[in-house]
Design a protein around this motif. Structure first.
Motif, PDB file in Angstrom:
ATOM      1  N   ASP A 194       0.832  -1.197   0.000  1.00 59.31           N
ATOM      2  CA  ASP A 194       0.000   0.000   0.000  1.00 59.31           C
ATOM      3  C   ASP A 194       0.871   1.253   0.000  1.00 59.31           C
ATOM      4  O   ASP A 194       1.834   1.339   0.776  1.00 59.31           O
ATOM      5  N   PRO A 195       0.554   2.251  -0.842  1.00 59.42           N
ATOM      6  CA  PRO A 195       1.357   3.487  -0.880  1.00 59.42           C
ATOM      7  C   PRO A 195       1.441   4.190   0.459  1.00 59.42           C
ATOM      8  O   PRO A 195       2.455   4.829   0.762  1.00 59.42           O
ATOM      9  N   VAL A 196       0.387   4.091   1.269  1.00 61.14           N
ATOM     10  CA  VAL A 196       0.420   4.720   2.590  1.00 61.14           C
ATOM     11  C   VAL A 196       1.491   4.076   3.459  1.00 61.14           C
ATOM     12  O   VAL A 196       2.237   4.746   4.173  1.00 61.14           O
ATOM     13  N   ILE A 197       1.599   2.744   3.378  1.00 65.56           N
ATOM     14  CA  ILE A 197       2.626   2.038   4.141  1.00 65.56           C
ATOM     15  C   ILE A 197       4.005   2.401   3.616  1.00 65.56           C
ATOM     16  O   ILE A 197       4.947   2.619   4.383  1.00 65.56           O
ATOM     17  N   LEU A 198       4.150   2.474   2.305  1.00 68.16           N
ATOM     18  CA  LEU A 198       5.427   2.857   1.721  1.00 68.16           C
ATOM     19  C   LEU A 198       5.843   4.247   2.184  1.00 68.16           C
ATOM     20  O   LEU A 198       7.008   4.500   2.473  1.00 68.16           O
ATOM     21  N   ASP A 199       4.878   5.137   2.269  1.00 65.55           N
ATOM     22  CA  ASP A 199       5.208   6.512   2.626  1.00 65.55           C
ATOM     23  C   ASP A 199       5.525   6.656   4.113  1.00 65.55           C
ATOM     24  O   ASP A 199       6.347   7.484   4.482  1.00 65.55           O
ATOM     25  N   ARG A 200       4.902   5.852   4.956  1.00 60.59           N
ATOM     26  CA  ARG A 200       5.180   5.911   6.377  1.00 60.59           C
ATOM     27  C   ARG A 200       6.520   5.280   6.715  1.00 60.59           C
ATOM     28  O   ARG A 200       7.114   5.552   7.753  1.00 60.59           O
ATOM     29  N   SER A 201       6.970   4.384   5.848  1.00 60.07           N
ATOM     30  CA  SER A 201       8.206   3.674   6.124  1.00 60.07           C
ATOM     31  C   SER A 201       9.386   4.629   6.052  1.00 60.07           C
ATOM     32  O   SER A 201       9.482   5.447   5.151  1.00 60.07           O
ATOM     33  N   PRO A 202      10.331   4.545   6.990  1.00 60.27           N
ATOM     34  CA  PRO A 202      11.521   5.380   6.899  1.00 60.27           C
ATOM     35  C   PRO A 202      12.323   5.132   5.644  1.00 60.27           C
ATOM     36  O   PRO A 202      13.085   5.975   5.218  1.00 60.27           O
ATOM     37  N   GLU A 203      12.150   3.939   5.043  1.00 56.17           N
ATOM     38  CA  GLU A 203      12.878   3.689   3.805  1.00 56.17           C
ATOM     39  C   GLU A 203      12.106   2.747   2.909  1.00 56.17           C
ATOM     40  O   GLU A 203      11.591   1.731   3.349  1.00 56.17           O
ATOM     41  N   ALA A 204      11.994   3.091   1.647  1.00 55.26           N
ATOM     42  CA  ALA A 204      11.390   2.219   0.645  1.00 55.26           C
ATOM     43  C   ALA A 204      12.368   2.044  -0.495  1.00 55.26           C
ATOM     44  O   ALA A 204      13.048   2.985  -0.878  1.00 55.26           O
ATOM     45  N   TYR A 205      12.456   0.850  -1.016  1.00 60.67           N
ATOM     46  CA  TYR A 205      13.388   0.591  -2.118  1.00 60.67           C
ATOM     47  C   TYR A 205      12.695  -0.289  -3.130  1.00 60.67           C
ATOM     48  O   TYR A 205      12.140  -1.330  -2.780  1.00 60.67           O
ATOM     49  N   GLY A 206      12.693   0.106  -4.388  1.00 57.75           N
ATOM     50  CA  GLY A 206      12.063  -0.671  -5.437  1.00 57.75           C
ATOM     51  C   GLY A 206      13.023  -0.896  -6.587  1.00 57.75           C
ATOM     52  O   GLY A 206      13.923  -0.105  -6.825  1.00 57.75           O
TER      53      GLY A 206
END
Length: 365
Positions: A194-206
């Motif tokens: 979910d984009p909301v979870i990605l945005d809350r995460s201190p770090e996202a990597y794709g």
């Protein structure tokens, strides 16, 4: 046979160790086959909380980054930004002489004309040659780098994109590919997380892979780790087995990883007449779990493993005479393998009275 030195730049789609001339004023090795943890370790100044990698054809790479996942949407149409740059400076680039130097360009479309673009050249650290049509050819093995930066606004932090390309003259041929592959990466990421979870995460990597599979990692997301196990131990002259259920709250921003659990212990013996019997005792416990980074195992999507724990337990279910009332249990744990732990223990009641050591071997997560 006459050998002619040809000063041309060849496209090197198979190069495994090109150069990224973008961090400060130095050249550093850059492997386009990105591994998140290795990449962060080798280039701590380049990766930020949200970084997406789009692998393009012929060894070219596109990196999109920002402080949050939502901010990275500002550069989710890299083809538009690349087209703006090319329309302004494409003729200048095409007029540059063919050399083996690496070209680094920094472009801010919203800046004043005098500050909008900066050019730097980085010499290839060593001369490399090949033979083409019986002629000696000097090969270009450094990547050109284009950095486009969007400045922060009232509502959004800044966002950046890096295009690592064999030759900046080839940019127009990559416009459609960057659009299609970036759109695909973001679409598949948001299907998986979910984009909301990605945005809350201190770090996202794709990461976009050549076979069109997408790897998504929330290295910054918090998670609850459940660790069931069975153990065999020797305590106070008695053999015992236990069933253990522990829970660790993995908080990315905290160095302390709290742990709680319940240990049900079973002591077996023979009653009068030789009839086997057993008694049960149960401890609740609280403490800390310790982790270390590893490339061999994953917990969730994090390349980490449990290296040990330290807990303090209290007797809440007592049967038999193995323990006194108000018995405490101080236990440490050392991981011998991902599934086997050695756990030395100390039992006492009151204020460290009647101390007795114990030792358990646990098998589980």
């Amino acid at each position: 046979m006459k050998k002619t030195m040809l000063w041309i730049a060849l496209l090197l789609g198979s190069v495994t160790d090109p150069l990224l001339a973008q961090i400060g004023d130095i050249n550093v090795s850059f492997d386009s086959k990105l591994d998140a943890e290795k990449f962060k370790k080798d280039y701590p100044g380049l990766i930020t909380p949200a970084t997406l990698e789009v692998q393009l054809s012929k060894g070219n790479v596109l990196l999109l980054r920002a402080s949050t996942y939502s901010a990275i949407k500002r550069v989710q149409r890299p083809d538009s930004l690349l087209r703006i740059f090319w329309e302004s400076y494409g003729e200048i680039i095409e007029k540059q002489p063919l050399t083996t130097d690496g070209l680094s360009v920094r472009f801010e479309p919203e800046a004043d004309d005098a500050e909008a673009v900066r050019w730097e050249k980085f010499p290839q650290p060593r001369s490399e040659f090949s033979v083409l049509n019986q002629e000696l050819v000097r090969i270009k093995s450094v990547l050109d780098t284009l950095k486009i930066k969007l400045r922060a606004t009232v509502n959004q932090p800044e966002a950046e994109m890096y295009l690592l390309i064999n030759d900046l003259r080839d940019l127009p041929q990559l416009l459609e590919e960057t659009r299609e592959k970036t759109a695909y990466l973001i679409e598949q990421m948001e299907k998986e997380t979910d984009p909301v979870i990605l945005d809350r995460s201190p770090e996202a990597y794709g990461r976009y892979l050549g076979d069109r599979n997408v790897q998504v990692a929330n290295f910054g997301s918090d998670m609850l780790i459940i660790s069931p196990a069975v153990s065999l131990g020797y305590i106070r002259g008695n053999w015992m087995t236990s069933l253990n259920a522990d829970f660790t709250l993995y908080l990315e921003k905290s160095h302390l990883k709290p742990r709680v659990g319940y240990h049900q212990q079973y002591f077996f013996s023979q009653a009068e007449g030789g009839k086997p019997t057993f008694v049960q005792n149960g401890f609740i416990s609280a403490g800390l779990t310790f982790f270390q980074k590893t490339e061999a195992t994953l917990i969730g999507r994090k390349p980490i493993k449990q290296s040990g724990q330290l807990t303090l337990g209290y007797l809440v279910h007592r049967r038999g005479a193995v323990y006194e009332p108000q018995t405490w249990r101080l236990s440490g744990g050392f991981s011998l393998s991902p599934f086997v732990k050695l756990e030395p223990e100390v039992y006492f009641n009151g204020f460290f009275k009647k101390l007795s050591p114990g030792l358990r071997i646990s098998v589980g997560l």
